[in-house]
Design an enzyme around this catalytic site. Structure first.
Site, PDB file in Angstrom:
ATOM      1  N   LYS A 122     -65.986  37.191 -74.982  1.00 50.76           N
ATOM      2  CA  LYS A 122     -66.399  37.649 -73.800  1.00 50.76           C
ATOM      3  C   LYS A 122     -65.493  38.503 -73.019  1.00 50.76           C
ATOM      4  O   LYS A 122     -65.676  39.077 -71.938  1.00 50.76           O
ATOM      5  CB  LYS A 122     -66.121  36.205 -72.885  1.00 50.76           C
ATOM      6  N   GLN A 135     -60.867  44.197 -72.071  1.00 50.79           N
ATOM      7  CA  GLN A 135     -60.830  44.252 -70.465  1.00 50.79           C
ATOM      8  C   GLN A 135     -59.646  44.896 -69.876  1.00 50.79           C
ATOM      9  O   GLN A 135     -58.643  45.030 -70.500  1.00 50.79           O
ATOM     10  CB  GLN A 135     -60.523  42.575 -69.922  1.00 50.79           C
ATOM     11  N   ASP A 147     -56.174  35.929 -79.721  1.00 50.22           N
ATOM     12  CA  ASP A 147     -56.476  36.097 -81.149  1.00 50.22           C
ATOM     13  C   ASP A 147     -56.362  37.451 -81.731  1.00 50.22           C
ATOM     14  O   ASP A 147     -56.228  38.451 -81.146  1.00 50.22           O
ATOM     15  CB  ASP A 147     -58.090  35.849 -81.169  1.00 50.22           C
ATOM     16  N   LEU A 158     -54.183  36.329 -66.177  1.00 50.90           N
ATOM     17  CA  LEU A 158     -53.119  35.068 -65.791  1.00 50.90           C
ATOM     18  C   LEU A 158     -53.791  34.187 -64.730  1.00 50.90           C
ATOM     19  O   LEU A 158     -54.891  34.498 -64.033  1.00 50.90           O
ATOM     20  CB  LEU A 158     -51.922  35.912 -65.126  1.00 50.90           C
ATOM     21  N   GLU A 159     -53.716  33.077 -65.016  1.00 52.05           N
ATOM     22  CA  GLU A 159     -54.366  32.002 -64.049  1.00 52.05           C
ATOM     23  C   GLU A 159     -52.797  31.319 -63.654  1.00 52.05           C
ATOM     24  O   GLU A 159     -52.205  30.270 -64.073  1.00 52.05           O
ATOM     25  CB  GLU A 159     -54.848  30.817 -65.125  1.00 52.05           C
ATOM     26  N   SER A 203     -39.531  31.209 -68.150  1.00 49.80           N
ATOM     27  CA  SER A 203     -38.777  29.976 -67.832  1.00 49.80           C
ATOM     28  C   SER A 203     -38.252  29.995 -66.396  1.00 49.80           C
ATOM     29  O   SER A 203     -38.272  28.999 -65.616  1.00 49.80           O
ATOM     30  CB  SER A 203     -37.858  29.503 -68.723  1.00 49.80           C
ATOM     31  N   SER A 204     -37.924  30.998 -65.860  1.00 48.21           N
ATOM     32  CA  SER A 204     -37.368  31.189 -64.453  1.00 48.21           C
ATOM     33  C   SER A 204     -38.361  30.847 -63.459  1.00 48.21           C
ATOM     34  O   SER A 204     -38.141  30.346 -62.401  1.00 48.21           O
ATOM     35  CB  SER A 204     -36.962  32.634 -64.137  1.00 48.21           C
ATOM     36  N   ARG A 214     -38.979  27.267 -63.419  1.00 48.22           N
ATOM     37  CA  ARG A 214     -37.867  26.436 -62.401  1.00 48.22           C
ATOM     38  C   ARG A 214     -38.051  26.426 -60.912  1.00 48.22           C
ATOM     39  O   ARG A 214     -37.576  25.939 -60.251  1.00 48.22           O
ATOM     40  CB  ARG A 214     -36.481  26.997 -62.782  1.00 48.22           C
TER      41      ARG A 214
END
EC number: 3.5.4.30
Length: 206
Positions: A184, A188, A135, A144-145, A118-119, A122
């Site tokens: 896919k 990884q 899953d 991460l995107e 959450s930081s 903000r």
């Protein structure tokens, strides 16, 4: 059923859930904090044609990276000024892919969800877009995107970037994610680009 701190510790200590590396201090009331790795990907495409292999650049940072909004004006002079002023390794604009340091293994009766801290919300930085679901039976690092929506944000290698929330399923999956033939992103160990083009290849095979 969401796992509490006590449940997470029991699952990790028994070996049913693997988090490597594991830090006891990162266990929250019902979550586990994960940290930002050193590897990133940016795409070279003007248009994302998801039927094709997307051209991309992979790179690592030693310490920190500045993530700028897509329409934030950057040129070589500005980039060098940012690097000198903030002692950062790299400056990027628009979205980029990162990865967690943590390698996670889930049994077939536990799934998880990734949420950004959450930081960071903000300061209007999002570290996942639509890929927050993990899953049961998944094995691998979490890609991460990362997108900054307001002003540039400086991120540091190894800082806590998000958290995993674990849930117990009513019954185990017959085939876990990493054992499915068409998965896919199973096992990884680094940041992975989109492999959505494989959907079209699998459709043709069927």
């Amino acid at each position: 059923m969401i796992l509490s701190d006590k449940d997470i510790l029991n699952y990790v200590n028994s070996g049913r859930v693997c988090i490597n590396p594991f830090n006891r201090n990162f266990v929250g009331p019902c979550s586990y904090d994960v940290t930002l790795g050193e590897e990133f990907i940016t795409y070279n495409e003007d248009v994302y044609d998801v039927k094709k292999q997307l051209s991309h650049r992979s790179f690592k940072i030693d310490n920190s990276i500045m993530v700028c909004p897509l329409h934030h004006h950057l040129d070589e002079k500005i980039i060098e000024r940012y690097k000198e002023k903030y002692s950062i390794d790299c400056v990027v604009s628009g979205g980029l892919l990162g990865t967690t340091n943590e390698y996670v293994e889930l049994p077939n009766d536990v799934c998880a969800q990734y949420q950004g801290r959450s930081s960071f919300g903000r300061v209007f930085l999002q570290s996942h877009q639509t890929a927050g679901w993990i899953d049961s039976g998944f094995k691998g690092k979490i890609t991460l995107e990362i997108v900054a929506y307001d002003k540039p944000v400086i991120l540091y290698k190894n800082q806590r970037i998000g958290q995993l929330i674990f849930s117990k399923t009513l019954s185990p999956a017959d085939i876990g994610y990493s054992d499915r033939k068409c998965s896919k992103y199973a096992r990884q160990t680094s940041v992975m680009p989109s492999l959505i083009k494989k959907d079209f290849e699998n459709d043709l095979e069927e």
